[in-house]
Enzyme design. Sequence first.
Site, PDB file in Angstrom:
ATOM      1  N   PRO A  26      -0.724   0.626  -1.679  1.00 58.55           N
ATOM      2  CA  PRO A  26      -1.615   0.133  -2.727  1.00 58.55           C
ATOM      3  C   PRO A  26      -1.480  -1.379  -2.874  1.00 58.55           C
ATOM      4  O   PRO A  26      -0.446  -1.958  -2.516  1.00 58.55           O
ATOM      5  CB  PRO A  26      -1.105   0.851  -3.987  1.00 58.55           C
ATOM      6  CG  PRO A  26       0.339   1.107  -3.710  1.00 58.55           C
ATOM      7  CD  PRO A  26       0.462   1.309  -2.223  1.00 58.55           C
ATOM      8  N   ASP A  27      -2.527  -1.975  -3.416  1.00 54.64           N
ATOM      9  CA  ASP A  27      -2.585  -3.437  -3.568  1.00 54.64           C
ATOM     10  C   ASP A  27      -1.849  -3.829  -4.857  1.00 54.64           C
ATOM     11  O   ASP A  27      -2.469  -4.072  -5.887  1.00 54.64           O
ATOM     12  CB  ASP A  27      -4.077  -3.829  -3.613  1.00 54.64           C
ATOM     13  CG  ASP A  27      -4.318  -5.318  -3.708  1.00 54.64           C
ATOM     14  OD1 ASP A  27      -3.399  -6.099  -3.421  1.00 54.64           O
ATOM     15  OD2 ASP A  27      -5.446  -5.696  -4.083  1.00 54.64           O
ATOM     16  N   LEU A  28      -0.522  -3.867  -4.754  1.00 59.33           N
ATOM     17  CA  LEU A  28       0.333  -4.117  -5.933  1.00 59.33           C
ATOM     18  C   LEU A  28       1.384  -5.191  -5.625  1.00 59.33           C
ATOM     19  O   LEU A  28       2.523  -5.091  -6.092  1.00 59.33           O
ATOM     20  CB  LEU A  28       1.047  -2.820  -6.348  1.00 59.33           C
ATOM     21  CG  LEU A  28       0.180  -1.628  -6.758  1.00 59.33           C
ATOM     22  CD1 LEU A  28       1.045  -0.385  -6.979  1.00 59.33           C
ATOM     23  CD2 LEU A  28      -0.595  -1.951  -8.036  1.00 59.33           C
ATOM     24  N   LYS A  30       1.200  -8.545  -9.223  1.00 57.23           N
ATOM     25  CA  LYS A  30      -0.132  -8.256  -9.769  1.00 57.23           C
ATOM     26  C   LYS A  30      -0.591  -6.867  -9.343  1.00 57.23           C
ATOM     27  O   LYS A  30      -0.071  -6.286  -8.386  1.00 57.23           O
ATOM     28  CB  LYS A  30      -1.126  -9.329  -9.328  1.00 57.23           C
ATOM     29  CG  LYS A  30      -1.429  -9.339  -7.831  1.00 57.23           C
ATOM     30  CD  LYS A  30      -2.671  -8.558  -7.505  1.00 57.23           C
ATOM     31  CE  LYS A  30      -2.528  -7.767  -6.213  1.00 57.23           C
ATOM     32  NZ  LYS A  30      -3.649  -7.825  -5.315  1.00 57.23           N
TER      33      LYS A  30
END
Length: 304
Positions: free
Chosen positions: A60-62, A123
């Site tokens: 995931p884009d974390l 983010k």
Amino acid sequence: MDISFGIGSKAAHLRDLLTRPRVARLAGARDALTARLVERAGFDGIWASSFELSATQALPDLSLLGMSELLTVSVSIDVATELPMLADCDTGFGGRANIAHMIRRYEAAGVAGVCIEDKVFPKRNSFVDEGQVLEDIDEFAARIELAKGSQQRADFVVVARVEAFVAGMGVDEVLRRANAYADAGADAVLIHSKRNGPEEIRAFLSRWQRRRPVVVVPTTYPHWTADQAAAEGVSMVIYANQTLRASVRATQEVLAAISAADGSAPVEGEITPIKEIFDLVDMTTWTAMDEQPAGGGPKPRLAS
Ligand code: SPV
Ligand code: MG
């Protein structure tokens, strides 16, 4: 690769895309082959998306991928085309020192420009509903100033991304932040919105004094064309994730069809022929390097 196309000129090209009168269209590429497809489809530049690069690693884009991991992939994407690339560098991978380090590394690698966003590290992708925490405005402005002061060549581009709409705030806060980042030296502002129409972006544009070029990512408001956006003051439109989403869907469909038929015959006419992949990766030019007699004949030239 044409070595006369040296470090710096891709940055000048990206800068030109932001400042020319005609709107520029960038598309996401998670790998070098996709970048080449973006180039052949006539787009103006490449977006190295954190969402796509993370998803490609089944992550995931974390903010999970580190700077050097992303830079390695980004360089392979960048060298595959002659288009300039805008690298999505999230929040800059940490604090101020991380941003200075990141700018030096990306610029030295020949990347045309980076985009950093005003959220706290780590983010979350902007489409995650909860946990959109904004960085303090003065702190982020200081980071933009540091970023601009860290680059070695004048053309390198730093885009400041404003996430205030994404965090649920109104146009006043977005304007306050965009102005602060322009004051800090940002070359452009990316105003992100996840509304199902362009209302937030249009509200911003109607009050923005055109101090810097505006970049938008119309993922959730796809009916607003790039030309319509340009008519209201947008300089660059980024189609950030459509190439990834297209290939996931196509891959699922082909795998299902192979399973259903217990063989690949039904899909053969639907998928890209091997020869076409050879063409995309310049097979004949590369093999010619080995086949050419030593010292003789014209040198093979790669497509990009
Ligand atoms: C990306 O493509 O990684 C972006 C745009 O940052 S978004 O996914 O909308 O946050
Ligand atoms: Mg991103």
